[in-house]
Scaffold this active site. Structure first.
Site, mmCIF file in Angstrom:
data_model
loop_
_atom_site.group_PDB
_atom_site.id
_atom_site.type_symbol
_atom_site.label_atom_id
_atom_site.label_comp_id
_atom_site.label_asym_id
_atom_site.label_seq_id
_atom_site.Cartn_x
_atom_site.Cartn_y
_atom_site.Cartn_z
ATOM 1 N N ASP A 23 -2.693 64.797 50.347
ATOM 2 C CA ASP A 23 -3.068 66.213 50.408
ATOM 3 C C ASP A 23 -4.585 66.370 50.507
ATOM 4 O OD1 ASP A 23 -0.385 66.596 50.135
ATOM 5 O OD2 ASP A 23 -0.460 67.272 48.059
ATOM 6 N N GLU A 52 3.871 58.437 43.970
ATOM 7 C CA GLU A 52 2.881 57.539 43.337
ATOM 8 C C GLU A 52 3.424 56.845 42.074
ATOM 9 O OE1 GLU A 52 0.937 60.404 45.939
ATOM 10 O OE2 GLU A 52 2.197 60.719 44.179
ATOM 11 N N ASP A 73 8.014 61.880 49.505
ATOM 12 C CA ASP A 73 6.800 62.537 49.021
ATOM 13 C C ASP A 73 6.635 62.302 47.517
ATOM 14 O OD1 ASP A 73 4.545 64.117 48.964
ATOM 15 O OD2 ASP A 73 5.508 65.881 49.836
#
Length: 662
Positions: free
Chosen positions: A451, A384, A381
């Site tokens: 998300d 990025e 998770d």
């Protein structure tokens, strides 16, 4: 005017300090590099080494020179302009923009040197009616990205993969991890790298979209074998706070006779960010938990964040050894969130995935904890990385300044886990990741769309996101079924959304339920409301149960298509145009898709909709999977869509009719 030369197997054009190298790169593939350094620079990029046996045909004349790989030929003029031609059809596929006058921007431009970095631009001619697909995942809700300006930078819900496929039957990779953008305008296409040392791009072509995607997979890597368990149902929520909470849910699935393949332990299963081990109070016996789940036929996936809190037991060592991303100016913290034992905001650093020593450190830490306790599945998770505030020019990675290399972070993060798992002898390797770059598919990375909101508008956007990811060479992709945030399990709107999203999820590469549900008594990191298939009322539960059974019956078909995806690069979920390239209507349809070659899916994407129009492509007959009614292709039909029905049509001769019988 410049001059031509041949350097070994490369065609070279040079004018003053501006030097360009063109090289054959796999079947029907050519790679172009240019810089002001006088020699090819070995920089971070996506391409694998080409087959050494591939020979290029190079011809040098007085006014032009050319290099050919298969049916793809690049021709260079004396002023350095490059055009790409399919020699089989004679069609010019792509051409750098002609410089009409001295004041016109050149087709390749190196601007504003700042240290060793330039702003590099490449301009190409626009072609009437050309459409573009791919470029990763973007929430703008478009499938065809003609006319769009696309950021080349990683963000939560936005995945930058700078590869696109054109309706002119070529693929183009901007082979540069720099922050930048691509402008797909009506007058020109412009690629921009904000800070880079070298221009680098790759072009391939083929007679079909499937062939183009295969060439791209050959050039950047094929996905490994899709694990047997991965096609089943995944249960997840934000979050199961304890070992007991998670096991109760898994046991309930089994008690109800519901299929379950994977259950996920979300974030804050640790004591502090960057400890990378279970919190002993909440998870007192992980090995016993993993063993019980395995006996039930369920895999455990564990969330791994790349952030490191200053109170983590690993922070001092990682700082001393240079294993964290640094800031060019200011305190070395890049993410603001929460952490156990910190009152108020927690300011955290990211481990530096571009540093081989850092990748080794995080793996060895995880190996001593999660891996030793039996965990084999990793949810990567926040990779990025999700910098706050996003100022890539202020980041100092092992490989260079953030403007030059930041986009490659998720790829190297995935590579570290894949290679270390492989070195441990593991053969079924899959990581769930919120970001990616060109080539991520070769490291067993399954992307999800981040998300996103729990709305019908978000569901609509995810359909286009998934299809563009497919056209970006990513065969493993999914979403949070139901969306991630602001979904209240008590409301009729959300319950309808859950059904429609679950129907879509059954025909996604991975079927995964996740979200932070309302009502929530306490803020994150506390758990939200329930998010299991029985959490949304009896009517919804009955529908979801049938959908879970359908997914189980589809699994042999899914695995057959995933084998093909690994072998040829053809994703199981794909736009209609891939299978029906000669039908102009299929180029514009963005709310239907093929699920393998035999199944056409038309998800219901609007609240309250109890019918929708469906286009059935030509050259075959189609059978309604639910009613058995048959239709000729090449026509629009009105499909009935009561709440428990998603329009699905089977291609003639599919042999899948029995799969859909209840």
């Amino acid at each position: 005017m410049g001059f031509f030369a041949r350097e070994a197997h490369r065609l070279v054009w040079q004018e003053n300090q501006h030097k360009v190298w063109l090289q054959a790169w796999g079947a029907n593939g050519l790679r172009v590099r240019a810089n002001l350094a006088g020699q090819i620079l070995d920089l971070p990029q996506a391409l694998l080494d080409p087959d050494a046996s591939a020979e290029a045909e190079i011809e040098i004349g007085d006014s032009t020179a050319s290099i050919r790989s298969g049916v793809l030929q690049a021709t260079v003029t004396r002023d350095g302009r490059i055009s790409f031609i399919n020699t089989e059809t004679g069609e010019t596929l792509l051409a750098e923009r002609e410089r009409a006058m001295y004041y016109t921007p050149p087709s390749r431009d190196f601007k504003r040197p700042h240290g060793r970095l330039y702003q590099i631009e490449a301009w190409f001619e626009a072609q009437p009616g050309e459409r573009f697909y791919g470029l990763g995942q973007h929430q703008h809700g478009q499938l065809n990205q003609e006319g769009c300006v696309i950021e080349l930078q990683q963000r939560n819900t936005e995945i930058s993969i700078p590869f696109m496929v054109s309706t002119r039957k070529y693929g183009f990779l901007w082979n540069n991890p720099s922050i930048g953008r691509v402008e797909l305008g009506r007058t020109a296409t412009r690629w921009v790298a904000n800070g880079a040392q070298q221009l680098d791009y790759y072009v391939t072509c083929g007679s079909s979209y499937a062939e183009i995607l295969e060439h791209y997979a050959d050039a950047t890597g094929h996905a490994p074998t899709f694990p047997d368990w991965a096609s089943g149902f995944w249960q997840c929520k934000l979050r199961y706070e304890t070992q007991d909470d998670l096991l109760k849910v898994a046991r309930e699935y089994k008690a109800r006779g519901l299929p379950l393949s994977v259950i996920v332990s979300d974030f804050f299963n640790w004591a502090h960010m960057g400890d990378w081990k279970f919190h002993p109070e909440a998870w007192p016996n992980p090995a016993a938990m993993v063993s019980e789940l395995e006996e039930m036929g369920v895999k455990l996936m564990v969330s791994i964040w790349p952030t490191v809190s200053p109170i983590s037991e690993n922070y001092a060592t990682m700082t001393e050894h240079g294993l964290l991303i640094n800031n060019e100016a200011g305190v070395d913290a890049q993410h603001v969130f929460v952490d156990h034992d910190i009152n108020g905001p927690a300011y955290m650093a990211y481990y530096d995935a571009t540093n081989p020593e850092a990748r080794e450190f995080i793996w060895e830490t995880i190996k001593r904890s999660y891996y030793a306790q039996g965990v084999r599945l990793w949810w990567l998770d926040n990779d990025e990385p999700d910098i706050n505030p996003w100022m890539p020019e202020n980041l100092r990675f092992y490989l260079g300044n953030g403007e030059e290399v930041a986009n490659i972070y998720p790829l190297l993060h995935q590579m570290g886990f894949y290679e270390h798992m492989r070195d441990e002898g593991e053969t079924e390797i899959l990581t769930l990741s919120r970001s990616a770059w060109a080539g991520s598919q070769r490291y067993g990375a399954l992307m999800w769309s981040g998300d996103i909101a729990s709305t019908f508008e978000a569901l609509q956007a995810q359909v286009r996101c998934g299809l563009n990811m497919a056209m970006s060479g990513i065969p493993w992709w999914t979403t949070d079924i139901g969306g991630f945030h602001d979904g209240d399990i008590r409301t009729p709107t959300f319950r309808e959304l859950m059904v429609r999203w679950f129907q879509y999820g059954v025909f996604s590469p991975v079927c995964r339920l996740h979200g932070y549900r309302l009502p929530a008594d306490e803020p994150v990191p506390a758990s939200g409301a329930e998010n299991e298939v029985w959490s949304f009322g009896n009517e919804v539960y009955a529908i979801l149960r049938d959908l879970l059974d359908l997914r189980e019956r589809l699994r042999p078909y899914i695995h057959a298509q995933m084998e093909r995806a690994s072998a040829s690069g053809l994703p199981v979920m794909r736009p209609l145009l891939v299978d029906f390239p000669d039908d102009p209507a299929c180029e514009t349809i963005d709310d239907e898709f093929m699920f393998g070659p035999e199944i056409l899916v038309a998800p219901v994407l609007h609240e309250g909709a109890r019918s929708r129009k469906v286009y059935l492509p030509p050259s075959t007959r189609w059978t309604d999977a639910h009613t058995g009614e048959s239709y000729d292709g090449g026509r629009w039909i009105d499909a009935s869509t009561p709440l428990d029905t998603i329009p699905v049509y089977l291609r003639a001769g599919s042999g899948l009719e029995s799969v859909f019988r209840r």
